[in-house]
Every structure is written in C-alpha cells, then in structure tokens.
Design a protein around this motif. Structure first.
Motif, PDB file in Angstrom:
ATOM      1  N   PRO A  39       0.957  -1.347   0.101  1.00 46.02           N
ATOM      2  CA  PRO A  39      -0.082  -0.068   0.042  1.00 46.02           C
ATOM      3  C   PRO A  39       0.979   1.287  -0.076  1.00 46.02           C
ATOM      4  O   PRO A  39       2.103   1.235   0.604  1.00 46.02           O
ATOM      5  N   ASP A  40       0.318   2.296  -0.499  1.00 45.86           N
ATOM      6  CA  ASP A  40       1.084   3.639  -0.649  1.00 45.86           C
ATOM      7  C   ASP A  40       1.584   4.226   0.493  1.00 45.86           C
ATOM      8  O   ASP A  40       2.706   4.741   0.655  1.00 45.86           O
ATOM      9  N   ASP A  41       0.841   3.876   1.515  1.00 49.04           N
ATOM     10  CA  ASP A  41       1.119   4.615   2.950  1.00 49.04           C
ATOM     11  C   ASP A  41       2.057   3.753   3.681  1.00 49.04           C
ATOM     12  O   ASP A  41       2.581   4.084   4.791  1.00 49.04           O
ATOM     13  N   VAL A  42       2.752   2.614   3.056  1.00 52.88           N
ATOM     14  CA  VAL A  42       3.783   1.769   3.579  1.00 52.88           C
ATOM     15  C   VAL A  42       5.179   2.385   3.260  1.00 52.88           C
ATOM     16  O   VAL A  42       5.415   2.436   1.986  1.00 52.88           O
ATOM     17  N   THR A  43       5.815   2.665   4.149  1.00 49.23           N
ATOM     18  CA  THR A  43       7.164   3.144   3.943  1.00 49.23           C
ATOM     19  C   THR A  43       8.426   2.306   4.058  1.00 49.23           C
ATOM     20  O   THR A  43       9.716   2.620   3.869  1.00 49.23           O
ATOM     21  N   GLU A  44       8.075   0.996   4.592  1.00 50.89           N
ATOM     22  CA  GLU A  44       9.203   0.287   4.698  1.00 50.89           C
ATOM     23  C   GLU A  44       8.732  -1.362   4.747  1.00 50.89           C
ATOM     24  O   GLU A  44       7.640  -1.526   4.907  1.00 50.89           O
ATOM     25  N   PHE A  45       9.556  -2.326   4.416  1.00 51.51           N
ATOM     26  CA  PHE A  45       9.151  -3.605   4.342  1.00 51.51           C
ATOM     27  C   PHE A  45       9.116  -4.280   5.526  1.00 51.51           C
ATOM     28  O   PHE A  45      10.670  -4.781   5.891  1.00 51.51           O
ATOM     29  N   SER A  46       8.217  -4.334   6.268  1.00 55.80           N
ATOM     30  CA  SER A  46       8.089  -4.752   7.744  1.00 55.80           C
ATOM     31  C   SER A  46       7.825  -6.272   7.617  1.00 55.80           C
ATOM     32  O   SER A  46       7.501  -7.000   6.410  1.00 55.80           O
ATOM     33  N   ASP A  47       7.850  -6.986   8.819  1.00 52.55           N
ATOM     34  CA  ASP A  47       7.728  -8.272   8.965  1.00 52.55           C
ATOM     35  C   ASP A  47       5.962  -8.774   8.335  1.00 52.55           C
ATOM     36  O   ASP A  47       5.916  -9.595   7.582  1.00 52.55           O
ATOM     37  N   GLU A  48       5.269  -7.817   8.803  1.00 54.90           N
ATOM     38  CA  GLU A  48       3.940  -7.878   8.435  1.00 54.90           C
ATOM     39  C   GLU A  48       3.702  -7.645   6.745  1.00 54.90           C
ATOM     40  O   GLU A  48       3.053  -8.687   6.207  1.00 54.90           O
ATOM     41  N   ALA A  49       4.306  -6.914   6.223  1.00 52.02           N
ATOM     42  CA  ALA A  49       4.569  -6.706   4.963  1.00 52.02           C
ATOM     43  C   ALA A  49       5.106  -8.112   4.126  1.00 52.02           C
ATOM     44  O   ALA A  49       4.657  -8.700   3.027  1.00 52.02           O
ATOM     45  N   MET A  50       6.064  -8.449   4.505  1.00 51.35           N
ATOM     46  CA  MET A  50       6.758  -9.756   4.331  1.00 51.35           C
ATOM     47  C   MET A  50       5.991 -10.996   4.307  1.00 51.35           C
ATOM     48  O   MET A  50       5.557 -11.868   3.142  1.00 51.35           O
ATOM     49  N   ASN A  51       5.248 -10.989   5.570  1.00 50.43           N
ATOM     50  CA  ASN A  51       4.048 -12.266   5.588  1.00 50.43           C
ATOM     51  C   ASN A  51       3.008 -12.052   4.507  1.00 50.43           C
ATOM     52  O   ASN A  51       2.635 -13.257   3.984  1.00 50.43           O
ATOM     53  N   ALA A  52       2.346 -11.037   4.320  1.00 50.38           N
ATOM     54  CA  ALA A  52       1.506 -10.599   3.344  1.00 50.38           C
ATOM     55  C   ALA A  52       1.755 -11.050   1.889  1.00 50.38           C
ATOM     56  O   ALA A  52       1.255 -11.674   1.398  1.00 50.38           O
ATOM     57  N   GLY A  53       2.894 -10.775   1.522  1.00 51.94           N
ATOM     58  CA  GLY A  53       3.411 -10.864   0.336  1.00 51.94           C
ATOM     59  C   GLY A  53       3.932 -12.427   0.252  1.00 51.94           C
ATOM     60  O   GLY A  53       3.751 -12.905  -1.018  1.00 51.94           O
ATOM     61  N   LEU A  54       4.369 -13.038   1.293  1.00 52.82           N
ATOM     62  CA  LEU A  54       4.829 -14.307   1.223  1.00 52.82           C
ATOM     63  C   LEU A  54       3.665 -15.050   1.053  1.00 52.82           C
ATOM     64  O   LEU A  54       3.496 -16.423   0.290  1.00 52.82           O
ATOM     65  N   GLU A  55       2.290 -14.716   1.492  1.00 57.00           N
ATOM     66  CA  GLU A  55       1.109 -15.645   1.397  1.00 57.00           C
ATOM     67  C   GLU A  55       0.726 -15.725  -0.247  1.00 57.00           C
ATOM     68  O   GLU A  55       0.404 -16.955  -0.767  1.00 57.00           O
ATOM     69  N   ILE A  56       0.999 -14.666  -0.868  1.00 57.81           N
ATOM     70  CA  ILE A  56       0.581 -14.731  -2.279  1.00 57.81           C
ATOM     71  C   ILE A  56       2.090 -15.568  -2.976  1.00 57.81           C
ATOM     72  O   ILE A  56       1.567 -16.124  -4.012  1.00 57.81           O
ATOM     73  N   ALA A  57       2.966 -15.325  -2.802  1.00 55.41           N
ATOM     74  CA  ALA A  57       4.230 -15.858  -3.573  1.00 55.41           C
ATOM     75  C   ALA A  57       3.992 -17.465  -3.191  1.00 55.41           C
ATOM     76  O   ALA A  57       4.267 -18.104  -4.256  1.00 55.41           O
ATOM     77  N   GLN A  58       3.533 -17.942  -1.990  1.00 57.00           N
ATOM     78  CA  GLN A  58       3.455 -19.351  -1.728  1.00 57.00           C
ATOM     79  C   GLN A  58       2.367 -19.826  -2.598  1.00 57.00           C
ATOM     80  O   GLN A  58       2.485 -20.843  -3.241  1.00 57.00           O
ATOM     81  N   ALA A  59       1.123 -19.271  -2.450  1.00 54.52           N
ATOM     82  CA  ALA A  59       0.020 -19.567  -3.527  1.00 54.52           C
ATOM     83  C   ALA A  59       0.252 -19.918  -4.856  1.00 54.52           C
ATOM     84  O   ALA A  59       0.051 -20.783  -5.239  1.00 54.52           O
ATOM     85  N   LYS A  60       0.907 -18.624  -5.540  1.00 52.63           N
ATOM     86  CA  LYS A  60       1.335 -18.886  -6.782  1.00 52.63           C
ATOM     87  C   LYS A  60       2.416 -19.861  -7.083  1.00 52.63           C
ATOM     88  O   LYS A  60       2.043 -20.645  -8.154  1.00 52.63           O
ATOM     89  N   THR A  61       3.508 -20.102  -6.188  1.00 53.43           N
ATOM     90  CA  THR A  61       4.314 -21.135  -5.972  1.00 53.43           C
ATOM     91  C   THR A  61       3.726 -22.528  -6.221  1.00 53.43           C
ATOM     92  O   THR A  61       4.185 -23.501  -7.089  1.00 53.43           O
ATOM     93  N   PHE A  62       3.007 -22.703  -5.123  1.00 50.82           N
ATOM     94  CA  PHE A  62       2.282 -24.107  -5.123  1.00 50.82           C
ATOM     95  C   PHE A  62       1.384 -24.419  -6.414  1.00 50.82           C
ATOM     96  O   PHE A  62       1.209 -25.621  -6.712  1.00 50.82           O
ATOM     97  N   GLU A  63       0.815 -23.617  -6.803  1.00 51.67           N
ATOM     98  CA  GLU A  63       0.062 -23.597  -8.166  1.00 51.67           C
ATOM     99  C   GLU A  63       0.996 -23.929  -9.313  1.00 51.67           C
ATOM    100  O   GLU A  63       0.395 -25.015 -10.066  1.00 51.67           O
ATOM    101  N   ALA A  64       1.906 -23.472  -9.430  1.00 51.77           N
ATOM    102  CA  ALA A  64       3.031 -23.616 -10.435  1.00 51.77           C
ATOM    103  C   ALA A  64       3.559 -25.202 -10.133  1.00 51.77           C
ATOM    104  O   ALA A  64       3.526 -25.710 -11.308  1.00 51.77           O
TER     105      ALA A  64
END
Length: 116
Positions: free
Chosen positions: A74-99
């Motif tokens: 989101p535009d209001d996020v100014t750093e890559f926090s653990d919360e951001a990593m976990n949220a991104g990881l959910e997407i990456a994991q779902a896409k990888t498992f599908e592949a």
C-alpha cells in the motif's frame, strides 16, 4: 495488510523422475525465502521462493523450483516490515504451489497439493 500481486515467474527449475519406479514414494520438502528491495523504496518487493521436493535419498524423484513474485505494498507503507513480508509471502506461496501442481501434473505425477 493489503498487498497487491504484480507478477510471477519461475526463474529456475530442475527435476528428475525415475519413470521405472512404480510404487509410492515418501517425499520430503525443504524451502527458503528471500526478498529483494530496490535501493530506493518505491513500494515494490520481489520475493524468491525456493522449494525442493525429493525422496529421502534423492534417487527416484527430485523437483527443485525457484520462483519470483513481485508485490506492491500500500502507498502509505514506507518500509518492508515483517507484516508486509508475511502478506507478500502468502501470495508468493500460493502462486508457487499452483505452479508446482501444474508442472508436476504435466509431468504425469499425481497432483501434489502443498497447500493442504
């Protein structure tokens, strides 16, 4: 956190399948994740997932994949926090498992559902 999916691709894939094997195999799974951020923060992150599936001796089956997933925070996020990593990881994991499911079924292997 609402992370937006931007792009996904497989960046490395190696596999080995002993087609003479006609019995079920016990497989192990190992993995690692890393993130790449631009030098100047722009809200985008690139996540790399490496997953290896293999029989314990890596004699009959090995499937080793590395994927790249780009996410936009989101535009209001100014750093890559653990919360951001976990949220991104959910997407990456779902896409990888599908592949993995798609590729292994294409190889003639019973469907591997890693998300179960």
């Amino acid at each position: 956190m609402n992370v937006e999916f931007v792009d996904f691709k497989t960046v490395n894939l190696s596999s080995m399948l002993d087609t003479g094997m006609s019995s079920e195999l016990n497989l192990t799974q190992s993995g690692k994740v890393s993130a790449k951020l631009p030098d100047e923060w722009n809200g985008y992150a690139v996540l790399y997932l490496s997953i290896k599936l293999a029989d314990p001796e890596e004699k009959h089956f090995v499937f080793d994949i590395t994927t790249e997933t780009i996410v936009k925070l989101p535009d209001d996020v100014t750093e890559f926090s653990d919360e951001a990593m976990n949220a991104g990881l959910e997407i990456a994991q779902a896409k990888t498992f599908e592949a993995i499911r798609t590729i292994t079924v294409g190889m003639g292997i019973n469907e591997l559902d890693l998300g179960a």
